[in-house]
Write a protein that holds these residues in place. Structure first.
Motif, PDB file in Angstrom:
ATOM      1  N   ILE A 218       0.823  -1.213   0.000  1.00 45.76           N
ATOM      2  CA  ILE A 218       0.000   0.000   0.000  1.00 45.76           C
ATOM      3  C   ILE A 218       0.857   1.264   0.000  1.00 45.76           C
ATOM      4  O   ILE A 218       0.578   2.212  -0.742  1.00 45.76           O
ATOM      5  CB  ILE A 218      -0.935   0.004   1.231  1.00 45.76           C
ATOM      6  N   ARG A 219       1.895   1.313   0.837  1.00 41.65           N
ATOM      7  CA  ARG A 219       2.684   2.547   0.967  1.00 41.65           C
ATOM      8  C   ARG A 219       3.433   2.873  -0.323  1.00 41.65           C
ATOM      9  O   ARG A 219       4.003   1.998  -0.972  1.00 41.65           O
ATOM     10  CB  ARG A 219       3.682   2.422   2.114  1.00 41.65           C
ATOM     11  N   ILE A 220       3.435   4.172  -0.667  1.00 38.64           N
ATOM     12  CA  ILE A 220       4.166   4.680  -1.826  1.00 38.64           C
ATOM     13  C   ILE A 220       5.230   5.644  -1.318  1.00 38.64           C
ATOM     14  O   ILE A 220       4.915   6.575  -0.574  1.00 38.64           O
ATOM     15  CB  ILE A 220       3.235   5.412  -2.803  1.00 38.64           C
ATOM     16  N   PRO A 221       6.499   5.461  -1.692  1.00 37.94           N
ATOM     17  CA  PRO A 221       7.549   6.370  -1.199  1.00 37.94           C
ATOM     18  C   PRO A 221       7.354   7.792  -1.720  1.00 37.94           C
ATOM     19  O   PRO A 221       6.693   8.028  -2.730  1.00 37.94           O
ATOM     20  CB  PRO A 221       8.842   5.737  -1.744  1.00 37.94           C
ATOM     21  N   GLN A 222       7.967   8.739  -0.993  1.00 36.95           N
ATOM     22  CA  GLN A 222       7.957  10.150  -1.380  1.00 36.95           C
ATOM     23  C   GLN A 222       9.356  10.578  -1.829  1.00 36.95           C
ATOM     24  O   GLN A 222      10.365  10.116  -1.289  1.00 36.95           O
ATOM     25  CB  GLN A 222       7.532  11.026  -0.200  1.00 36.95           C
ATOM     26  N   TRP A 223       9.419  11.492  -2.807  1.00 37.85           N
ATOM     27  CA  TRP A 223      10.682  12.128  -3.169  1.00 37.85           C
ATOM     28  C   TRP A 223      10.975  13.189  -2.103  1.00 37.85           C
ATOM     29  O   TRP A 223      10.283  14.200  -2.036  1.00 37.85           O
ATOM     30  CB  TRP A 223      10.600  12.764  -4.549  1.00 37.85           C
TER      31      TRP A 223
END
Length: 492
Positions: A218-223
């Motif tokens: 589910i989690r999407i990394p951030q820039w």
């Protein structure tokens, strides 16, 4: 009229029969298991015990086991605060890890159909240079042939969910004394309750399957650029996200699209393309401070960003109603707490959010949105027993201090969750039950899963997800999305 979902391409639709459902589910469970053990010729015997069925107890765990990425909920322990560099390999030799996962699902409620046949390959490498700089680079590829085999979904959903390739974590780590710096695409996790997101405000989320998959899916990394300071039991963290990643809610007509407006006779209803603002003026930033004192793990944070969850702004003309998904800036103050109390572990999180937009029920409202401040909080207790048996209970509330009667939620919304899992039947076999229920109305979700860990690499699972409640409820809106499913995962 109902929302417009054009279908310009025609494909042969699968017919759903009970026999094909059973065969498909068994195929998802057995295909990978058969290939994994095809080289082991064994005589046919009659099972005399559960050990005969599941291959006996597993061998002793290796000295450095791989992290259990398949577990959908965090372990019952107060989180530690390692420096980012500590997670990297100590030597200069890079390491490669990842997983392949197949998900097969059949929706048996409402309009019966095959809803998922997704294949995921996740690969990442990490290491450390001779100069001491850590690095990680990973990617993920999805392919779901269900959109080639059936025309159940609109073309926009097919284009969105049939195939996807993305960069996951891609960062470098630098250290200077008590300071650690991480630059690039990364996970920033500020909260971890069981099966729910509260203080985890920085992470973007893939919600195209609601919150049913494991958190690592589910989690999407951030820039982001992140700086951390460590001094004894004190930890300070500052983050800046110049290019925001927003929650992925899919396209209208998808299985778990979060917004389905009521049809108005004689008027066309359209959901426009989602606006996702980017740029320096739309960057996010925040600060988090943490302490561990006498076993109490306490943190507090401030974070501001464009709301990663979309709000649907309304525009009305004589012949058409248009809903535009937008993201306005919000401000959040939060705190977390964790404590090992001996027989149980206590966890709690609270977040006060300012200026979030909520859908208004008043048709005379200009844009159909109302700005509200509210407090979310959750308190959880978890007990651990022999044979890896867990029982977790959580109580959570949302309170609107200046409640607008024109929104769907009441001034105070109360809910609770229960989790039970065990390996008492067999060390390789783990049934798990997770329930979430509103205490204000008959709105609930039930997830039951049985996992079989063949060895350190292979995991097979089968389960059912059930949603019940009123049409405007959190789970009732998906009342016709009950499904059975299988999962096959190979980790390396």
């Amino acid at each position: 009229m109902a929302p417009v979902h054009p279908r310009s391409r025609t494909r042969n639709r699968l017919t759903a029969r009970p026999s094909s459902l059973l065969a498909g589910l068994l195929l998802g469970l057995t295909a990978s298991a058969a290939s994994a053990q095809s080289d082991l010729e064994r005589p046919v015997i009659t099972a005399q015990s559960i050990d005969d069925l599941f291959g006996g107890p597993p061998p002793p765990a290796p000295e450095k086991p791989k992290p259990d990425t398949a577990t959908p909920t965090p372990a019952p322990a107060v989180p530690e605060m390692p420096a980012p560099g500590a997670a990297q390999a100590e030597s200069g030799s890079p390491t490669l890890s990842g997983f392949y996962q197949n998900d097969l699902a059949y929706t048996y409620s409402g309009d019966e159909h095959w809803s998922r046949f997704n294949n995921t390959l996740d690969v990442s490498g990490q290491g450390r240079t001779t100069g001491g700089m850590g690095w990680k680079l990973g990617g993920r590829v999805y392919y779901d042939p269900i959109y080639d085999l059936t025309d159940h979904y609109p073309d926009a959903v097919r284009d969105d969910q049939r195939f996807e390739a993305m960069i996951r974590e891609a960062y470098v780590d630098l250290g200077a004394g008590d300071w650690e710096f991480r630059l690039g695409r990364q996970h920033i996790v500020w909260g971890e309750m069981v099966g729910l997101f509260f203080a985890d405000v920085v992470s973007a989320k893939d919600l195209r399957q609601l919150v049913l998959p494991d958190f690592d899916m589910i989690r999407i990394p951030q820039w982001a650029a992140r700086a951390e300071y460590f001094s004894g039991e004190f930890h300070a963290e500052a983050v800046w996200i110049p290019y925001m990643t927003y929650d992925d809610i899919g396209k209208p007509g998808a299985e778990f699209y979060p917004f389905t407006p009521s049809a108005v006779p004689g008027v066309q209803t359209v959901i426009a393309k989602e606006e996702k603002p980017h740029g320096i003026d739309d960057s996010a930033y925040g600060v988090r401070l943490s302490w561990i004192q006498n076993g109490w793990d306490v943190s507090g944070f401030y974070y501001t960003a464009n709301d990663p969850s979309a709000s649907f702004s309304r525009q009305i003309s004589p012949t058409m109603i248009t809903y535009q998904p937008i993201h306005d800036r919000i401000h959040q103050l939060g705190a977390t707490l964790g404590k090992d109390l001996g027989p149980m572990v206590l966890k709690a999180e609270a977040v006060y959010t300012r200026d979030r937009l909520f859908h208004a029920t008043d048709l005379l409202d200009a844009d159909g949105l109302v700005r509200q401040d509210f407090l979310d909080y959750i308190v959880g207790l978890e007990w651990s027993f022999p044979q890896e048996t867990r029982f977790n209970v959580q109580f959570f509330q949302r309170w609107f201090p200046d409640h607008d009667a024109g929104i769907v939620p009441d001034e105070t919304e109360s809910s609770m969750s229960l989790l039970f899992s065990t390996r008492a039947l067999h060390p390789r076999l783990e049934p798990e039950l997770f329930l979430i229920r509103s205490l204000d109305r008959n709105d609930w979700s039930g997830q039951f899963k049985v996992s079989w860990r063949m060895d350190d690499n292979w995991r097979l699972a089968a389960g059912v997800d059930i949603f019940e409640g009123p049409a405007d409820g959190l789970f009732g809106t998906f009342d016709e999305r009950d499904r059975v499913y299988t999962e096959v995962r190979y980790s390396f």
